[in-house]
Design a protein around this motif. Structure first.
Motif, PDB file in Angstrom:
ATOM      1  N   ASN A 223       0.832  -1.198   0.000  1.00  0.00           N
ATOM      2  CA  ASN A 223       0.000   0.000   0.000  1.00  0.00           C
ATOM      3  C   ASN A 223       0.871   1.254   0.000  1.00  0.00           C
ATOM      4  O   ASN A 223       0.908   2.002   0.964  1.00  0.00           O
ATOM      5  N   GLY A 224       1.572   1.466  -1.093  1.00  0.00           N
ATOM      6  CA  GLY A 224       2.453   2.617  -1.185  1.00  0.00           C
ATOM      7  C   GLY A 224       2.512   3.125  -2.605  1.00  0.00           C
ATOM      8  O   GLY A 224       1.914   2.556  -3.516  1.00  0.00           O
ATOM      9  N   GLY A 225       3.269   4.187  -2.790  1.00  0.00           N
ATOM     10  CA  GLY A 225       3.446   4.769  -4.110  1.00  0.00           C
ATOM     11  C   GLY A 225       4.369   3.944  -4.978  1.00  0.00           C
ATOM     12  O   GLY A 225       4.816   2.862  -4.600  1.00  0.00           O
ATOM     13  N   ARG A 226       4.669   4.498  -6.151  1.00  0.00           N
ATOM     14  CA  ARG A 226       5.510   3.782  -7.110  1.00  0.00           C
ATOM     15  C   ARG A 226       6.904   3.505  -6.578  1.00  0.00           C
ATOM     16  O   ARG A 226       7.437   2.418  -6.748  1.00  0.00           O
ATOM     17  N   GLY A 227       7.518   4.498  -5.935  1.00  0.00           N
ATOM     18  CA  GLY A 227       8.868   4.333  -5.406  1.00  0.00           C
ATOM     19  C   GLY A 227       8.935   3.273  -4.322  1.00  0.00           C
ATOM     20  O   GLY A 227       9.821   2.415  -4.315  1.00  0.00           O
ATOM     21  N   CYS A 228       7.981   3.324  -3.410  1.00  0.00           N
ATOM     22  CA  CYS A 228       7.900   2.352  -2.314  1.00  0.00           C
ATOM     23  C   CYS A 228       7.695   0.942  -2.870  1.00  0.00           C
ATOM     24  O   CYS A 228       8.391   0.005  -2.486  1.00  0.00           O
ATOM     25  N   THR A 229       6.758   0.817  -3.784  1.00  0.00           N
ATOM     26  CA  THR A 229       6.463  -0.488  -4.374  1.00  0.00           C
ATOM     27  C   THR A 229       7.666  -1.032  -5.132  1.00  0.00           C
ATOM     28  O   THR A 229       8.014  -2.214  -4.985  1.00  0.00           O
ATOM     29  N   ALA A 230       8.335  -0.195  -5.901  1.00  0.00           N
ATOM     30  CA  ALA A 230       9.505  -0.632  -6.668  1.00  0.00           C
ATOM     31  C   ALA A 230      10.622  -1.081  -5.741  1.00  0.00           C
ATOM     32  O   ALA A 230      11.280  -2.101  -5.999  1.00  0.00           O
ATOM     33  N   ARG A 231      10.850  -0.352  -4.661  1.00  0.00           N
ATOM     34  CA  ARG A 231      11.915  -0.711  -3.728  1.00  0.00           C
ATOM     35  C   ARG A 231      11.632  -2.065  -3.078  1.00  0.00           C
ATOM     36  O   ARG A 231      12.505  -2.926  -2.992  1.00  0.00           O
ATOM     37  N   LEU A 232      10.414  -2.248  -2.596  1.00  0.00           N
ATOM     38  CA  LEU A 232      10.055  -3.514  -1.955  1.00  0.00           C
ATOM     39  C   LEU A 232      10.096  -4.676  -2.946  1.00  0.00           C
ATOM     40  O   LEU A 232      10.586  -5.755  -2.626  1.00  0.00           O
ATOM     41  N   MET A 233       9.622  -4.448  -4.153  1.00  0.00           N
ATOM     42  CA  MET A 233       9.627  -5.511  -5.156  1.00  0.00           C
ATOM     43  C   MET A 233      11.051  -5.893  -5.545  1.00  0.00           C
ATOM     44  O   MET A 233      11.329  -7.058  -5.816  1.00  0.00           O
ATOM     45  N   SER A 234      11.964  -4.927  -5.552  1.00  0.00           N
ATOM     46  CA  SER A 234      13.356  -5.238  -5.886  1.00  0.00           C
ATOM     47  C   SER A 234      14.003  -6.118  -4.816  1.00  0.00           C
ATOM     48  O   SER A 234      14.979  -6.818  -5.083  1.00  0.00           O
ATOM     49  N   MET A 235      13.432  -6.099  -3.612  1.00  0.00           N
ATOM     50  CA  MET A 235      13.919  -6.957  -2.530  1.00  0.00           C
ATOM     51  C   MET A 235      13.225  -8.315  -2.524  1.00  0.00           C
ATOM     52  O   MET A 235      13.524  -9.157  -1.681  1.00  0.00           O
ATOM     53  N   GLY A 236      12.274  -8.514  -3.422  1.00  0.00           N
ATOM     54  CA  GLY A 236      11.550  -9.780  -3.469  1.00  0.00           C
ATOM     55  C   GLY A 236      10.303  -9.786  -2.615  1.00  0.00           C
ATOM     56  O   GLY A 236       9.661 -10.816  -2.442  1.00  0.00           O
ATOM     57  N   ILE A 237       9.944  -8.623  -2.067  1.00  0.00           N
ATOM     58  CA  ILE A 237       8.727  -8.517  -1.250  1.00  0.00           C
ATOM     59  C   ILE A 237       7.584  -8.182  -2.204  1.00  0.00           C
ATOM     60  O   ILE A 237       7.342  -7.028  -2.539  1.00  0.00           O
ATOM     61  N   VAL A 238       6.923  -9.236  -2.675  1.00  0.00           N
ATOM     62  CA  VAL A 238       5.847  -9.106  -3.652  1.00  0.00           C
ATOM     63  C   VAL A 238       4.643  -9.920  -3.173  1.00  0.00           C
ATOM     64  O   VAL A 238       4.797 -10.868  -2.402  1.00  0.00           O
ATOM     65  N   PRO A 239       3.438  -9.562  -3.620  1.00  0.00           N
ATOM     66  CA  PRO A 239       2.263 -10.340  -3.226  1.00  0.00           C
ATOM     67  C   PRO A 239       2.428 -11.818  -3.556  1.00  0.00           C
ATOM     68  O   PRO A 239       2.930 -12.187  -4.610  1.00  0.00           O
ATOM     69  N   GLY A 240       2.039 -12.660  -2.589  1.00  0.00           N
ATOM     70  CA  GLY A 240       2.120 -14.101  -2.750  1.00  0.00           C
ATOM     71  C   GLY A 240       3.353 -14.721  -2.106  1.00  0.00           C
ATOM     72  O   GLY A 240       3.408 -15.929  -1.922  1.00  0.00           O
ATOM     73  N   LYS A 241       4.338 -13.910  -1.746  1.00  0.00           N
ATOM     74  CA  LYS A 241       5.584 -14.422  -1.148  1.00  0.00           C
ATOM     75  C   LYS A 241       5.445 -14.578   0.359  1.00  0.00           C
ATOM     76  O   LYS A 241       4.807 -13.778   1.031  1.00  0.00           O
ATOM     77  N   LYS A 242       6.074 -15.622   0.885  1.00  0.00           N
ATOM     78  CA  LYS A 242       6.148 -15.816   2.334  1.00  0.00           C
ATOM     79  C   LYS A 242       7.204 -14.866   2.873  1.00  0.00           C
ATOM     80  O   LYS A 242       8.249 -14.673   2.253  1.00  0.00           O
ATOM     81  N   ILE A 243       6.934 -14.280   4.024  1.00  0.00           N
ATOM     82  CA  ILE A 243       7.860 -13.351   4.658  1.00  0.00           C
ATOM     83  C   ILE A 243       7.881 -13.637   6.154  1.00  0.00           C
ATOM     84  O   ILE A 243       6.850 -13.997   6.733  1.00  0.00           O
ATOM     85  N   LYS A 244       9.049 -13.522   6.755  1.00  0.00           N
ATOM     86  CA  LYS A 244       9.197 -13.828   8.177  1.00  0.00           C
ATOM     87  C   LYS A 244       9.946 -12.691   8.856  1.00  0.00           C
ATOM     88  O   LYS A 244      10.881 -12.129   8.298  1.00  0.00           O
ATOM     89  N   ILE A 245       9.528 -12.366  10.088  1.00  0.00           N
ATOM     90  CA  ILE A 245      10.236 -11.373  10.886  1.00  0.00           C
ATOM     91  C   ILE A 245      11.390 -12.094  11.576  1.00  0.00           C
ATOM     92  O   ILE A 245      11.177 -12.963  12.422  1.00  0.00           O
ATOM     93  N   ALA A 246      12.612 -11.739  11.196  1.00  0.00           N
ATOM     94  CA  ALA A 246      13.798 -12.392  11.760  1.00  0.00           C
ATOM     95  C   ALA A 246      14.332 -11.630  12.966  1.00  0.00           C
ATOM     96  O   ALA A 246      15.128 -12.167  13.733  1.00  0.00           O
ATOM     97  N   GLY A 247      13.908 -10.382  13.143  1.00  0.00           N
ATOM     98  CA  GLY A 247      14.367  -9.608  14.291  1.00  0.00           C
ATOM     99  C   GLY A 247      13.887  -8.173  14.229  1.00  0.00           C
ATOM    100  O   GLY A 247      13.324  -7.727  13.226  1.00  0.00           O
ATOM    101  N   ARG A 248      14.120  -7.455  15.309  1.00  0.00           N
ATOM    102  CA  ARG A 248      13.757  -6.035  15.406  1.00  0.00           C
ATOM    103  C   ARG A 248      14.873  -5.297  16.115  1.00  0.00           C
ATOM    104  O   ARG A 248      15.432  -5.790  17.082  1.00  0.00           O
ATOM    105  N   ARG A 249      15.179  -4.121  15.623  1.00  0.00           N
ATOM    106  CA  ARG A 249      16.174  -3.262  16.254  1.00  0.00           C
ATOM    107  C   ARG A 249      15.646  -1.842  16.236  1.00  0.00           C
ATOM    108  O   ARG A 249      15.670  -1.186  15.194  1.00  0.00           O
TER     109      ARG A 249
END
Length: 78
Positions: free
Chosen positions: A21-47
């Protein structure tokens, strides 16, 4: 099927990306990291405000603001 922002997940919790739920820049950045709809994602930590996520066996650190724009289906996890 509860859908929450990625930033709401706790360490070790995982889910499936359903939307960005972001603009073009946000979506492009996340997609370049492989964060795309349908992908499994896990929280590995927080800092502080940063979130360490694991996608496709690769770990990335993203800011809380960016993490809030990723909608994740956590299924029936309690």
């Amino acid at each position: 099927m509860p859908v929450v922002p990625l930033s709401a997940l706790i360490e070790g919790q995982e889910g499936t990306v359903v939307a960005i739920n972001g603009g073009r820049g946000c979506t492009a950045r996340l997609m370049s990291m492989g964060i795309v709809p349908g992908k499994k994602i896990k929280i590995a930590g927080r800092r502080g405000g940063a979130v360490l996520v694991a996608v496709n066996g690769t770990k990335f650190v993203i800011g809380r603001g960016l993490a809030m724009k990723v909608a994740v289906d956590v299924g029936w996890q309690g």
